[in-house]
Design a protein around this motif. Structure first.
Motif, PDB file in Angstrom:
ATOM      1  N   TRP A  45       0.824  -1.210   0.000  1.00  0.00           N
ATOM      2  CA  TRP A  45       0.000   0.000   0.000  1.00  0.00           C
ATOM      3  C   TRP A  45       0.854   1.254   0.000  1.00  0.00           C
ATOM      4  CZ3 TRP A  45      -1.252   2.592   4.989  1.00  0.00           C
ATOM      5  CH2 TRP A  45      -0.539   2.071   6.059  1.00  0.00           C
ATOM      6  N   GLY A  46       0.255   2.307  -0.486  1.00  0.00           N
ATOM      7  CA  GLY A  46       0.938   3.585  -0.563  1.00  0.00           C
ATOM      8  C   GLY A  46       0.170   4.530  -1.459  1.00  0.00           C
ATOM      9  N   GLY A  47       0.874   5.441  -2.116  1.00  0.00           N
ATOM     10  CA  GLY A  47       0.182   6.380  -2.983  1.00  0.00           C
ATOM     11  C   GLY A  47       1.096   7.436  -3.562  1.00  0.00           C
ATOM     12  N   ILE A  48       0.486   8.440  -4.115  1.00  0.00           N
ATOM     13  CA  ILE A  48       1.176   9.566  -4.705  1.00  0.00           C
ATOM     14  C   ILE A  48       0.549  10.826  -4.119  1.00  0.00           C
ATOM     15  CG2 ILE A  48       1.829  10.772  -6.821  1.00  0.00           C
ATOM     16  CD1 ILE A  48       0.629   7.202  -6.994  1.00  0.00           C
ATOM     17  N   ARG A  49       1.352  11.613  -3.438  1.00  0.00           N
ATOM     18  CA  ARG A  49       0.851  12.849  -2.843  1.00  0.00           C
ATOM     19  C   ARG A  49       0.522  13.859  -3.930  1.00  0.00           C
ATOM     20  NH1 ARG A  49       5.312  12.767   1.849  1.00  0.00           N
ATOM     21  NH2 ARG A  49       4.175  11.373   3.230  1.00  0.00           N
ATOM     22  N   VAL A  50      -0.199  14.896  -3.572  1.00  0.00           N
ATOM     23  CA  VAL A  50      -0.585  15.947  -4.507  1.00  0.00           C
ATOM     24  C   VAL A  50       0.643  16.571  -5.168  1.00  0.00           C
ATOM     25  CG1 VAL A  50      -1.759  18.176  -4.729  1.00  0.00           C
ATOM     26  CG2 VAL A  50      -2.723  16.422  -3.257  1.00  0.00           C
ATOM     27  N   ASP A  51       1.748  16.675  -4.418  1.00  0.00           N
ATOM     28  CA  ASP A  51       2.970  17.274  -4.969  1.00  0.00           C
ATOM     29  C   ASP A  51       3.773  16.307  -5.842  1.00  0.00           C
ATOM     30  OD1 ASP A  51       4.208  15.549  -3.167  1.00  0.00           O
ATOM     31  OD2 ASP A  51       5.074  17.138  -1.939  1.00  0.00           O
ATOM     32  N   GLY A  52       3.257  15.079  -6.038  1.00  0.00           N
ATOM     33  CA  GLY A  52       3.919  14.110  -6.901  1.00  0.00           C
ATOM     34  C   GLY A  52       4.868  13.162  -6.187  1.00  0.00           C
ATOM     35  N   GLU A  53       5.032  13.312  -4.877  1.00  0.00           N
ATOM     36  CA  GLU A  53       5.915  12.416  -4.130  1.00  0.00           C
ATOM     37  C   GLU A  53       5.291  11.026  -4.031  1.00  0.00           C
ATOM     38  OE1 GLU A  53       7.987  11.817   0.247  1.00  0.00           O
ATOM     39  OE2 GLU A  53       6.758  13.589  -0.121  1.00  0.00           O
ATOM     40  N   LEU A  54       6.073  10.007  -4.384  1.00  0.00           N
ATOM     41  CA  LEU A  54       5.623   8.625  -4.237  1.00  0.00           C
ATOM     42  C   LEU A  54       5.772   8.212  -2.785  1.00  0.00           C
ATOM     43  CD1 LEU A  54       7.303   6.957  -7.342  1.00  0.00           C
ATOM     44  CD2 LEU A  54       4.922   7.625  -7.086  1.00  0.00           C
ATOM     45  N   VAL A  55       4.771   7.503  -2.256  1.00  0.00           N
ATOM     46  CA  VAL A  55       4.786   7.021  -0.880  1.00  0.00           C
ATOM     47  C   VAL A  55       4.549   5.514  -0.908  1.00  0.00           C
ATOM     48  CG1 VAL A  55       3.656   7.131   1.373  1.00  0.00           C
ATOM     49  CG2 VAL A  55       3.851   9.201  -0.029  1.00  0.00           C
ATOM     50  N   LEU A  56       5.498   4.769  -0.363  1.00  0.00           N
ATOM     51  CA  LEU A  56       5.367   3.318  -0.241  1.00  0.00           C
ATOM     52  C   LEU A  56       5.446   2.984   1.238  1.00  0.00           C
ATOM     53  CD1 LEU A  56       5.133   0.574  -1.625  1.00  0.00           C
ATOM     54  CD2 LEU A  56       7.632   0.533  -1.783  1.00  0.00           C
ATOM     55  N   GLU A  57       4.406   2.375   1.746  1.00  0.00           N
ATOM     56  CA  GLU A  57       4.345   2.021   3.165  1.00  0.00           C
ATOM     57  C   GLU A  57       4.917   0.619   3.372  1.00  0.00           C
ATOM     58  OE1 GLU A  57       3.549   4.169   5.330  1.00  0.00           O
ATOM     59  OE2 GLU A  57       2.307   5.624   4.302  1.00  0.00           O
ATOM     60  N   PRO A  58       5.380   0.288   4.600  1.00  0.00           N
ATOM     61  CA  PRO A  58       5.863  -1.065   4.860  1.00  0.00           C
ATOM     62  C   PRO A  58       4.758  -2.100   4.614  1.00  0.00           C
ATOM     63  CG  PRO A  58       6.565   0.409   6.592  1.00  0.00           C
ATOM     64  CD  PRO A  58       5.583   1.174   5.728  1.00  0.00           C
ATOM     65  N   ALA A  59       5.151  -3.228   4.067  1.00  0.00           N
ATOM     66  CA  ALA A  59       4.198  -4.307   3.776  1.00  0.00           C
ATOM     67  C   ALA A  59       4.013  -5.186   5.009  1.00  0.00           C
ATOM     68  CB  ALA A  59       4.725  -5.144   2.614  1.00  0.00           C
ATOM     69  N   PHE A  60       2.836  -5.810   5.110  1.00  0.00           N
ATOM     70  CA  PHE A  60       2.550  -6.717   6.209  1.00  0.00           C
ATOM     71  C   PHE A  60       2.023  -8.028   5.654  1.00  0.00           C
ATOM     72  CE2 PHE A  60       2.115  -2.516   8.068  1.00  0.00           C
ATOM     73  CZ  PHE A  60       2.843  -2.641   9.237  1.00  0.00           C
ATOM     74  N   ALA A  61       2.511  -9.152   6.183  1.00  0.00           N
ATOM     75  CA  ALA A  61       1.988 -10.472   5.832  1.00  0.00           C
ATOM     76  C   ALA A  61       0.985 -10.869   6.910  1.00  0.00           C
ATOM     77  CB  ALA A  61       3.109 -11.495   5.740  1.00  0.00           C
ATOM     78  N   TYR A  62      -0.196 -11.302   6.504  1.00  0.00           N
ATOM     79  CA  TYR A  62      -1.239 -11.703   7.443  1.00  0.00           C
ATOM     80  C   TYR A  62      -2.216 -12.623   6.727  1.00  0.00           C
ATOM     81  CZ  TYR A  62      -4.208  -8.301   5.089  1.00  0.00           C
ATOM     82  OH  TYR A  62      -4.919  -7.622   4.143  1.00  0.00           O
ATOM     83  N   GLU A  63      -3.131 -13.203   7.481  1.00  0.00           N
ATOM     84  CA  GLU A  63      -4.154 -14.060   6.898  1.00  0.00           C
ATOM     85  C   GLU A  63      -5.275 -13.178   6.368  1.00  0.00           C
ATOM     86  OE1 GLU A  63      -4.108 -17.532   6.528  1.00  0.00           O
ATOM     87  OE2 GLU A  63      -2.023 -17.111   7.067  1.00  0.00           O
ATOM     88  N   GLY A  64      -5.547 -13.267   5.085  1.00  0.00           N
ATOM     89  CA  GLY A  64      -6.566 -12.430   4.474  1.00  0.00           C
ATOM     90  C   GLY A  64      -6.905 -12.912   3.081  1.00  0.00           C
ATOM     91  N   ARG A  65      -7.552 -12.077   2.328  1.00  0.00           N
ATOM     92  CA  ARG A  65      -7.965 -12.409   0.963  1.00  0.00           C
ATOM     93  C   ARG A  65      -7.090 -11.671  -0.043  1.00  0.00           C
ATOM     94  NH1 ARG A  65     -14.040 -12.030   2.637  1.00  0.00           N
ATOM     95  NH2 ARG A  65     -14.341 -14.206   3.201  1.00  0.00           N
ATOM     96  N   VAL A  66      -6.834 -12.347  -1.149  1.00  0.00           N
ATOM     97  CA  VAL A  66      -6.077 -11.743  -2.242  1.00  0.00           C
ATOM     98  C   VAL A  66      -6.906 -10.622  -2.852  1.00  0.00           C
ATOM     99  CG1 VAL A  66      -5.146 -12.178  -4.553  1.00  0.00           C
ATOM    100  CG2 VAL A  66      -4.785 -13.850  -2.718  1.00  0.00           C
ATOM    101  N   SER A  67      -6.269  -9.503  -3.121  1.00  0.00           N
ATOM    102  CA  SER A  67      -6.903  -8.363  -3.773  1.00  0.00           C
ATOM    103  C   SER A  67      -5.871  -7.746  -4.709  1.00  0.00           C
ATOM    104  CB  SER A  67      -7.364  -7.346  -2.737  1.00  0.00           C
ATOM    105  OG  SER A  67      -7.840  -6.188  -3.367  1.00  0.00           O
ATOM    106  N   ARG A  68      -5.946  -8.121  -5.980  1.00  0.00           N
ATOM    107  CA  ARG A  68      -4.974  -7.638  -6.971  1.00  0.00           C
ATOM    108  C   ARG A  68      -5.553  -6.475  -7.762  1.00  0.00           C
ATOM    109  NH1 ARG A  68      -1.242 -12.333  -8.735  1.00  0.00           N
ATOM    110  NH2 ARG A  68      -2.009 -14.024  -7.447  1.00  0.00           N
ATOM    111  N   PRO A  69      -4.663  -5.734  -8.428  1.00  0.00           N
ATOM    112  CA  PRO A  69      -5.150  -4.646  -9.293  1.00  0.00           C
ATOM    113  C   PRO A  69      -6.048  -5.202 -10.391  1.00  0.00           C
ATOM    114  CG  PRO A  69      -2.738  -4.625  -9.131  1.00  0.00           C
ATOM    115  CD  PRO A  69      -3.220  -5.859  -8.444  1.00  0.00           C
ATOM    116  N   GLY A  70      -7.030  -4.410 -10.793  1.00  0.00           N
ATOM    117  CA  GLY A  70      -7.941  -4.836 -11.846  1.00  0.00           C
ATOM    118  C   GLY A  70      -7.323  -4.765 -13.225  1.00  0.00           C
ATOM    119  N   ALA A  71      -6.355  -3.895 -13.420  1.00  0.00           N
ATOM    120  CA  ALA A  71      -5.744  -3.724 -14.738  1.00  0.00           C
ATOM    121  C   ALA A  71      -4.324  -3.193 -14.568  1.00  0.00           C
ATOM    122  CB  ALA A  71      -6.557  -2.742 -15.583  1.00  0.00           C
ATOM    123  N   SER A  72      -3.545  -3.304 -15.603  1.00  0.00           N
ATOM    124  CA  SER A  72      -2.179  -2.806 -15.606  1.00  0.00           C
ATOM    125  C   SER A  72      -2.183  -1.280 -15.635  1.00  0.00           C
ATOM    126  CB  SER A  72      -1.447  -3.368 -16.824  1.00  0.00           C
ATOM    127  OG  SER A  72      -0.095  -3.039 -16.767  1.00  0.00           O
ATOM    128  N   GLY A  73      -1.047  -0.689 -15.348  1.00  0.00           N
ATOM    129  CA  GLY A  73      -0.961   0.769 -15.376  1.00  0.00           C
ATOM    130  C   GLY A  73       0.479   1.229 -15.408  1.00  0.00           C
TER     131      GLY A  73
END
Length: 184
Positions: A45-73
């Motif tokens: 998870w993460g994002g792109i701030r309004v000023d264009g800065e890329l933000v990547l948050e630390p990843a976590f492994a846990y028991e859950g459901r797969v949720s992949r992107p719907g399309a390439s980009g």
């Protein structure tokens, strides 16, 4: 209980981004064509701030459901080993946020070998590159209530340990460190 964890993580994303003002967008497994059974996943998870800065948050492994992107980009998150070899790679288009920023949150199947091999994550896009390595990932914690499975807190700079309020009830919580690593 595991699905409650997944829902809680998604709900926490609305609270956690205060430092970066990034809100991640989530898709249901059914919407992405993924099976709905739970397994060990890696949350990216993460994002792109309004000023264009890329933000990547630390990843976590846990028991859950797969949720992949719907399309390439134009954006990609890669998991790299200590020699720079790619362990996994996903391409996506982040979702628009009302303040003009963009966000993403995906959960991909977690390979147990990554516990030893995963050295860093890399987010790349038209704005540049952002990385999270084991050192930065180790400072992040996901605190989960053992009884309910709900996320109680996501801590970004938790190198010193739990805040007093959570430490007082530490037997009732489960701690996940960011960027999964070998035990010990």
């Amino acid at each position: 209980m595991r699905s409650m964890l997944r829902c809680a993580v998604v709900a926490m994303l609305a609270v956690v981004p205060a430092a970066g003002e990034i809100l991640a967008q989530e898709r249901s497994p059914e919407a992405s064509g993924e099976p709905s059974q739970e397994s060990t996943v890696l949350m990216l998870w993460g994002g792109i701030r309004v000023d264009g800065e890329l933000v990547l948050e630390p990843a976590f492994a846990y028991e859950g459901r797969v949720s992949r992107p719907g399309a390439s980009g134009d954006y990609r998150v890669r998991g790299l080993d200590d020699e720079g070899e790619t362990l996994f790679s996903i391409r996506f288009t982040p979702g628009e946020i009302s303040d003009g920023s963009k966000g993403f949150s995906y959960s991909i199947p977690f390979d147990a070998a990554w516990t030893e091999a995963l050295d860093r994550l890399e987010l790349s896009g038209p704005e540049g590159v952002a990385t999270v390595d084991r050192e930065a990932g180790a400072r992040a914690m996901m605190v989960i209530d053992r009884a309910t499975g709900q996320v109680r807190s996501l801590l970004r700079n938790a190198a010193a340990g739990l805040p007093a309020a959570l430490a007082a009830d530490s037997s009732g919580v489960r701690i996940l460190r960011g960027l999964p690593r070998p035990p010990g």
